[in-house]
Each structure stands twice: as structure tokens, then as C-alpha cells.
Motif scaffolding. Structure first.
Motif, mmCIF file in Angstrom:
data_model
loop_
_atom_site.group_PDB
_atom_site.id
_atom_site.type_symbol
_atom_site.label_atom_id
_atom_site.label_comp_id
_atom_site.label_asym_id
_atom_site.label_seq_id
_atom_site.Cartn_x
_atom_site.Cartn_y
_atom_site.Cartn_z
ATOM 1 N N VAL A 99 0.852 -7.264 15.150
ATOM 2 C CA VAL A 99 -0.350 -6.281 15.379
ATOM 3 C C VAL A 99 -0.935 -5.833 13.962
ATOM 4 C CG1 VAL A 99 -0.754 -4.020 16.211
ATOM 5 C CG2 VAL A 99 0.648 -5.555 17.483
ATOM 6 N N PRO A 100 -2.155 -5.534 13.923
ATOM 7 C CA PRO A 100 -2.694 -4.617 12.772
ATOM 8 C C PRO A 100 -1.765 -3.602 12.388
ATOM 9 C CG PRO A 100 -4.357 -5.831 13.852
ATOM 10 C CD PRO A 100 -3.324 -5.765 14.774
ATOM 11 N N HIS A 101 -1.696 -2.988 11.371
ATOM 12 C CA HIS A 101 -1.117 -1.800 11.179
ATOM 13 C C HIS A 101 -1.852 -0.935 9.983
ATOM 14 C CE1 HIS A 101 2.549 -3.269 13.029
ATOM 15 N NE2 HIS A 101 3.090 -2.282 12.940
ATOM 16 N N TYR A 102 -2.291 0.277 10.161
ATOM 17 C CA TYR A 102 -2.747 1.062 9.121
ATOM 18 C C TYR A 102 -1.687 1.848 8.544
ATOM 19 C CZ TYR A 102 -7.219 -0.419 11.435
ATOM 20 O OH TYR A 102 -8.232 -0.790 11.773
ATOM 21 N N PHE A 103 -2.028 2.375 7.203
ATOM 22 C CA PHE A 103 -1.203 3.146 6.370
ATOM 23 C C PHE A 103 0.312 2.659 6.266
ATOM 24 C CE2 PHE A 103 1.176 7.424 5.719
ATOM 25 C CZ PHE A 103 0.250 7.624 4.391
ATOM 26 N N ILE A 104 0.484 1.389 6.356
ATOM 27 C CA ILE A 104 1.679 0.395 5.626
ATOM 28 C C ILE A 104 1.267 -0.565 4.401
ATOM 29 C CG2 ILE A 104 3.404 -1.135 6.252
ATOM 30 C CD1 ILE A 104 3.663 -0.041 8.993
ATOM 31 N N ASN A 105 1.954 -0.339 3.347
ATOM 32 C CA ASN A 105 1.624 -1.113 2.097
ATOM 33 C C ASN A 105 0.143 -0.497 1.701
ATOM 34 O OD1 ASN A 105 4.015 -2.314 2.010
ATOM 35 N ND2 ASN A 105 3.434 -3.860 3.517
ATOM 36 N N SER A 106 -0.479 0.663 1.915
ATOM 37 C CA SER A 106 -1.568 0.776 1.846
ATOM 38 C C SER A 106 -1.702 1.706 0.391
ATOM 39 C CB SER A 106 -2.439 1.988 2.854
ATOM 40 O OG SER A 106 -1.419 3.032 2.919
ATOM 41 N N HIS A 107 -0.576 1.968 -0.280
ATOM 42 C CA HIS A 107 -0.680 2.846 -1.567
ATOM 43 C C HIS A 107 0.457 2.484 -2.325
ATOM 44 C CE1 HIS A 107 -2.995 5.269 1.137
ATOM 45 N NE2 HIS A 107 -3.139 6.249 0.211
ATOM 46 N N SER A 108 0.166 2.500 -3.763
ATOM 47 C CA SER A 108 1.287 2.406 -4.794
ATOM 48 C C SER A 108 2.266 3.620 -4.827
ATOM 49 C CB SER A 108 0.757 1.868 -5.968
ATOM 50 O OG SER A 108 1.588 1.888 -7.137
ATOM 51 N N ILE A 109 3.298 3.414 -5.324
ATOM 52 C CA ILE A 109 4.153 4.570 -5.563
ATOM 53 C C ILE A 109 3.574 5.419 -6.824
ATOM 54 C CG2 ILE A 109 5.732 3.426 -7.392
ATOM 55 C CD1 ILE A 109 7.104 5.844 -4.529
ATOM 56 N N THR A 110 2.913 4.872 -7.681
ATOM 57 C CA THR A 110 2.204 5.622 -8.907
ATOM 58 C C THR A 110 1.224 6.528 -8.112
ATOM 59 O OG1 THR A 110 0.433 3.955 -8.882
ATOM 60 C CG2 THR A 110 2.218 3.618 -10.201
ATOM 61 N N GLU A 111 0.890 6.604 -6.795
ATOM 62 C CA GLU A 111 0.148 7.517 -6.199
ATOM 63 C C GLU A 111 0.655 8.532 -5.434
ATOM 64 O OE1 GLU A 111 -3.423 5.671 -4.230
ATOM 65 O OE2 GLU A 111 -2.074 3.833 -4.402
ATOM 66 N N GLU A 112 0.509 9.893 -5.282
ATOM 67 C CA GLU A 112 1.055 10.804 -4.496
ATOM 68 C C GLU A 112 0.161 10.800 -3.034
ATOM 69 O OE1 GLU A 112 4.021 12.995 -4.122
ATOM 70 O OE2 GLU A 112 3.584 13.075 -6.226
ATOM 71 N N VAL A 113 0.881 10.964 -2.279
ATOM 72 C CA VAL A 113 0.248 10.918 -0.768
ATOM 73 C C VAL A 113 0.704 12.154 -0.198
ATOM 74 C CG1 VAL A 113 0.155 9.887 1.266
ATOM 75 C CG2 VAL A 113 0.058 8.498 -0.588
ATOM 76 N N ASN A 114 -0.174 12.973 0.615
ATOM 77 C CA ASN A 114 0.702 14.105 1.085
ATOM 78 C C ASN A 114 -0.022 14.142 2.650
ATOM 79 O OD1 ASN A 114 -2.045 15.386 0.761
ATOM 80 N ND2 ASN A 114 -1.462 16.126 -0.984
ATOM 81 N N ALA A 115 0.139 15.365 3.410
ATOM 82 C CA ALA A 115 -0.060 15.369 4.757
ATOM 83 C C ALA A 115 -1.512 15.780 4.930
ATOM 84 C CB ALA A 115 0.457 16.509 5.436
ATOM 85 N N ALA A 116 -2.104 16.414 4.013
ATOM 86 C CA ALA A 116 -3.402 16.599 4.078
ATOM 87 C C ALA A 116 -4.295 15.411 3.868
ATOM 88 C CB ALA A 116 -3.850 17.748 2.876
#
Length: 300
Positions: free
Chosen positions: A58-75
Motif C-alpha cells: 500500500v502506498p505510505h506517506y511520511f515514511i522514509n520522507s526525510h533525512s536525520i539531518t532534518e528536524e521534523v516536528n508536529a507543526a
């Protein structure tokens, strides 16, 4: 039929991934992950990311979408997940959201609370104290000064604890006081399903999963991201304990036991968070057919 987001929530190791895939396949739709760590490409074993076969099913979004070099938060997640949902709704009337990060689910469904500004000198002073005294000091300070927040906090996550202490110092109020903003109205229906298991069964799943992570190469994965050990995503269960092993603070068997203990504690906190939401309909994770029937009845 109005566009609908089906949320599948529950504690870690309860079986959300398999059930989300079953639901998405039956509805012919796609999955948006609500897991704050599976978005990082470099973190797979310690985050219990879906397998390549599951991701292909099944297509998944927000998995493997970013690198650990980036900061992702709830906003950020709020904006991304709304875009993902719009994308799915162009093709299908239903989107499935699955995950255990309660704050991310709330960000998507209700919007993010606007947090008060924190003076830089407060932030710096607290970070220096944390560097000097460590996580135990941070936990004890918040347990004493903000017990309401501490009762539901990710107590192994120093970034979240520091944020709460910053707000307390800056405003004299608990961070929980700023989390009561009026929910934003979304232009889609929301159906919330929670899945749980008897405690002994969930704990058994957790222990087997951690043993499986070790067999799959968790130590090597943690070593590969050691340069980023102060990143928020690595200050969490499964990574922090292996860093303690690298530092000589724990033996490897002790680190494995600590991961199991902290994962059980995390699962309990997840359940505490989700059980406060009266809109969630709870099922036993083994009742796949009953869950599908209940869901289909609500969609039609």
C-alpha cells in the motif's frame, strides 16, 4: 460521500501496521503514517518501520520522507499530513492515518496550539543545566514542578521535557495550559479506531520485537547515526539505551533490558494519551473482522 480520515491509533507493538494495510487494501486507499521517527530514512530497525513488502503493498506517506539531518516536528507534520490527505482525496474518498505519536495525530485533526515565546536566555540556561545534570535531573524537576504534564509526558525524551520546562520558566504556567486551544475545524469527516491487547500479550509482543531488532542489527544502525546522537529523534527508546552501551554506562544485555522496560513504559503512556479521547472506538487488535465491519458501517 464526504471525504473521511480513518485514524488507527494504539500503543507500540499492538499491530497497527498490519491492520492499517488491511483497511487500506479493502478501501482501495493509501496510508499516512503518524509516527514521529519512521519518517527518517536512516532509522528503520529501532523505529519498527514497516517492511519493504508492507510498504510495497500500500502506498505510505511520511515514511522514509526525510533525512536525520532534518528536524521534523508536529507543526511541520500538520502541514505535510494535510497535503498528503488532499492528495489522496483527489483519488479516493478515504485516507487511513496510522501511528502511535498522539501529538502528531492531534496536530492533523485539530491543529497545533500556539506556544508562547521563550526568551533565549531561559532556553540556554536550562540546556546548560541539563548538560551538567542529565536526564534524571530533568525528570525530577518536572515531576516536582509540573506533575500534570509529567503524568502524560514522554519521560525519556529530553527535548519534550526541556520544552515544558522552558514554558514553565517563561510563563509560570504549565505547558498543558497552552494545549487547550479551540480545535480547528477540518473539511473532512474523522473516524477514530483504537486497538489494544491484554497487557501480558502486548508485553510479549514488545519483548519479541526488541529481540528481533537486536537480531536485525540495531547496534549497527545506532552506530551509523552516532554523529547525530543529539538529534531529537535519537533521544528516544531504542537509540538512547544503545548510546549508553557505547558510552560504557550499560552492558549490552542491560541495554536490551532497558529498551524493553522503556518500551513497555512508552506503550502505557500512549494508552493514557489515547484513552483521554472519548471519540476513539476501542477494539481488541485480534478482532480484525469486527473492526472492518464497524468501519464499513460508518462509511456507508
Amino acid at each position: 460521500m464526504k471525504n473521511t480520515v480513518v485514524v488507527l491509533a494504539g500503543p507500540t507493538a499492538v499491530g497497527k501496521t498490519a491492520l492499517a494495510i488491511r483497511i487500506a487494501q479493502q478501501l482501495g486507499t493509501e496510508i499516512i503514517s503518524a509516527d514521529s521517527r519512521q519518517c527518517y530514512r536512516e532509522l528503520s530497525i529501532g523505529t519498527a518501520k514497516p517492511s519493504p513488502e508492507e510498504l510495497a503493498a500500500v502506498p505510505h506517506y511520511f515514511i522514509n520522507s526525510h533525512s536525520i539531518t532534518e528536524e521534523v516536528n508536529a507543526a511541520m507534520y500538520e502541514q505535510l499530513a494535510l497535503q498528503y490527505a488532499d492528495d489522496i482525496f483527489k483519488r479516493r474518498p478515504v485516507a487511513v492515518v496510522a501511528g502511535g505519536t498522539g501529538l502528531y495525530i492531534r496536530a492533523l485533526l485539530e491543529g497545533m496550539d500556539r506556544m508562547p515565546p521563550v526568551p533565549p536566555e531561559i532556553r540556554t540556561a536550562l540546556r546548560e543545566q541539563y548538560a551538567a545534570h542529565g536526564l534524571a535531573w530533568l525528570q525530577e524537576t518536572l515531576r516536582r514542578r509540573d506533575p500534570a504534564f509529567y503524568a502524560v509526558a514522554e519521560t525519556q525524551n529530553p527535548q519534550r521535557l526541556l520544552r515544558a520546562l522552558e514554558v514553565l520558566e517563561a510563563t509560570g504556567q504549565s505547558i498543558t495550559a497552552f494545549r487547550t486551544a479551540t480545535p480547528q475545524q477540518r473539511n473532512f469527516n474523522i473516524i477514530k479506531i483504537g486497538i489494544q491487547l491484554p497487557k501480558e500479550m502486548l508485553h510479549d509482543n514488545i519483548h519479541r520485537r526488541v529481540d528481533g531488532m537486536m537480531d536485525a542489527g540495531l547496534v549497527e544502525e545506532v552506530r551509523s547515526v552516532e554523529a547525530f546522537r543529539h538529534h531529537n529523534a535519537l533521544q528516544t527508546v531504542g537509540y538512547a539505551e544503545i548510546f549508553d552501551y557505547f558510552d560504557g554506562a550499560l552492558s549490552l544485555p542491560q541495554a536490551v533490558e532497558a529498551i524493553k522496560t522503556h518500551t513497555r513504559q512508552y506503550a502505557k503512556r500512549q494508552l493514557t494519551w489515547f484513552r483521554k479521547d472519548a471519540d476513539i472506538q476501542w477494539f481488541d487488535a485480534r478482532e480484525g473482522d469486527a473492526i472492518m465491519q464497524a468501519l464499513l458501517a460508518q462509511l456507508h
